[in-house]
Design an enzyme around this catalytic site. Structure first.
Site, PDB file in Angstrom:
ATOM      1  N   GLU A   1      37.104  46.653  44.703  1.00 53.62           N
ATOM      2  CA  GLU A   1      38.355  46.873  43.980  1.00 53.62           C
ATOM      3  C   GLU A   1      39.246  47.906  44.667  1.00 53.62           C
ATOM      4  O   GLU A   1      38.767  48.951  45.125  1.00 53.62           O
ATOM      5  CB  GLU A   1      38.077  47.344  42.548  1.00 53.62           C
ATOM      6  CG  GLU A   1      37.633  46.239  41.631  1.00 53.62           C
ATOM      7  CD  GLU A   1      37.892  46.565  40.166  1.00 53.62           C
ATOM      8  OE1 GLU A   1      38.866  47.287  39.868  1.00 53.62           O
ATOM      9  OE2 GLU A   1      37.098  46.093  39.324  1.00 53.62           O
TER      10      GLU A   1
ATOM     11  N   CYS B   1      44.231  44.826  34.143  1.00 56.58           N
ATOM     12  CA  CYS B   1      42.779  44.991  34.209  1.00 56.58           C
ATOM     13  C   CYS B   1      42.159  44.050  33.186  1.00 56.58           C
ATOM     14  O   CYS B   1      42.267  44.295  31.975  1.00 56.58           O
ATOM     15  CB  CYS B   1      42.396  46.438  33.904  1.00 56.58           C
ATOM     16  SG  CYS B   1      40.614  46.712  33.914  1.00 56.58           S
TER      17      CYS B   1
ATOM     18  N   CYS C   1      35.255  42.291  37.780  1.00 60.86           N
ATOM     19  CA  CYS C   1      36.717  42.442  37.853  1.00 60.86           C
ATOM     20  C   CYS C   1      37.323  41.215  37.174  1.00 60.86           C
ATOM     21  O   CYS C   1      37.212  40.107  37.718  1.00 60.86           O
ATOM     22  CB  CYS C   1      37.155  42.546  39.312  1.00 60.86           C
ATOM     23  SG  CYS C   1      38.943  42.719  39.532  1.00 60.86           S
TER      24      CYS C   1
ATOM     25  N   GLY D   1      40.251  39.757  38.937  1.00 61.61           N
ATOM     26  CA  GLY D   1      39.725  39.175  40.170  1.00 61.61           C
ATOM     27  C   GLY D   1      39.052  37.831  39.929  1.00 61.61           C
ATOM     28  O   GLY D   1      39.180  36.903  40.729  1.00 61.61           O
TER      29      GLY D   1
HETATM   30  N1  LIG Z   1      41.376  47.946  40.721  1.00 64.54           N
HETATM   31  C1  LIG Z   1      42.412  47.120  40.058  1.00 64.54           C
HETATM   32  C2  LIG Z   1      42.565  47.527  38.584  1.00 64.54           C
HETATM   33  C3  LIG Z   1      41.329  47.177  37.758  1.00 64.54           C
HETATM   34  C4  LIG Z   1      41.117  45.684  37.685  1.00 64.54           C
HETATM   35  C5  LIG Z   1      39.723  45.220  37.283  1.00 64.54           C
HETATM   36  N2  LIG Z   1      38.770  46.231  36.952  1.00 64.54           N
HETATM   37  C6  LIG Z   1      39.777  44.109  36.231  1.00 64.54           C
HETATM   38  O1  LIG Z   1      38.869  44.021  35.382  1.00 64.54           O
HETATM   39  O2  LIG Z   1      40.729  43.289  36.326  1.00 64.54           O
HETATM   40  C7  LIG Z   1      43.743  47.313  40.786  1.00 64.54           C
HETATM   41  O3  LIG Z   1      43.976  48.380  41.372  1.00 64.54           O
HETATM   42  O4  LIG Z   1      44.552  46.363  40.746  1.00 64.54           O
END
Ligand SMILES: N[C@H](CCC[C@H](N)C(=O)O)C(=O)O
Length: 276
Positions: A210, A68, A219, A222
């Site tokens: 997400e 994350c 994200c 992301g």
């Molecule tokens: N939903 C993502 C985890 C949080 C990632 C995101 N909030 C970030 O800042 O990288 C997953 O299941 O891979």
């Protein structure tokens, strides 16, 4: 805490004791805006035998993720300001591997920006994972959903990302197409879905659906995956700082010539409290 509006409930596991089997349901509970606190999930700040700190991430559906980006910047700020680390540069263990954080201080000695070396992206289909030839890359691959075929690029930052390029970010089908790709059978562990509008070689517009949380303001992993996908599709080049405009604000991402990704952005406290 939040990173560009991507907010989590952070638990200092150097001080708290939580039952392992209760973690998914606790993440769902604290994330609920009506019956809990309200967040995109829960992040645990834990001891580690591989680094000064270990970060564990739970989405608001209770699923555990391997990385994350926004969470890493908030963890870095918290552990530095709470003296769990003393250096300005330190490693953090994630389920997706070790990363390195560097905190930048303002004139009051507070952490106002954090740069995380996120390591190298993983580009093979098996790294996502995505069904198909394991060793192959997923670059602008035709991906049928209902009666339409979309072009999709796959990048893992320890957690999986499917990136689609759009002409107008304001018209991207985040809430309609996002969930259909998130849980598509081709992604056995599901996938984060990003929509990217290329403004120039050094500027992207970005929206995200997400995995396990739905639409979020930002994200971090992301944004890294989006820059990698832009470069793989020849919209940009390695070794330059790309500004990614997310709903909650901007991140500066550099996929260096050496192959690692540097992510720089803010982290903020919202409140401190205790669970009853
Ligand atoms: N939903 C993502 C985890 C949080 C990632 C995101 N909030 C970030 O800042 O990288 C997953 O299941 O891979």
């Amino acid at each position: 805490m939040h990173g560009l509006g991507n907010c989590y409930i952070y638990v200092n596991m150097f001080e708290e004791k939580l039952e392992e089997s209760q973690l998914p349901s606790l993440a769902v509970k604290v994330s609920n805006v009506n019956t809990g606190i309200g967040s995109d999930g829960m992040i645990l700040i834990c001891p580690s035998d591989k680094a000064p700190i270990k970060m564990r991430v739970f989405n608001n559906d209770g699923s555990e993720a391997k990385n994350c980006g926004n969470g890493l910047r908030c963890v870095a700020k918290y552990v530095f300001e709470n003296k769990l680390v003393t250096d300005k540069v330190f490693k953090i263990e994630t389920l997706g591997g070790l990363v390195q954080a560097e905190v930048h201080l303002n004139e009051n000695g507070e952490v106002h920006l954090i740069t995380v070396d996120m390591g190298e992206p993983r580009l093979k289909r098996k790294d996502l994972p995505m069904l198909g030839e394991e060793e192959s890359l997923v670059i602008n691959e035709p991906f049928p959903v209902d009666e339409q075929t979309y072009l999709l690029t796959g990048v893992s930052m320890g957690n999986p990302h499917a990136i689609l390029f759009v002409d107008d970010i304001e018209k991207s089908p985040v809430t309609t197409l996002g969930p259909k790709i998130e849980k598509h059978e081709k992604f056995p562990e599901w996938v984060n879905v990003e929509f990217v509008e290329v403004l120039s070689e050094t500027e992207l517009n970005f929206r995200v659906w997400e995995r396990g949380s739905g639409v979020t303001q930002a994200c971090g992993t992301g944004a890294c995956a989006a820059v990698v996908a832009a470069i793989l599709n020849n919209y940009s080049k390695k070794g330059r700082e790309v500004t990614v405009h997310l709903l909650g604000g901007d991140l500066i991402i550099n996929w260096t010539e050496a192959g690692n990704l540097l992510m720089t952005g803010p982290a903020e406290y919202i409140c401190v409290g205790e669970l009853v």
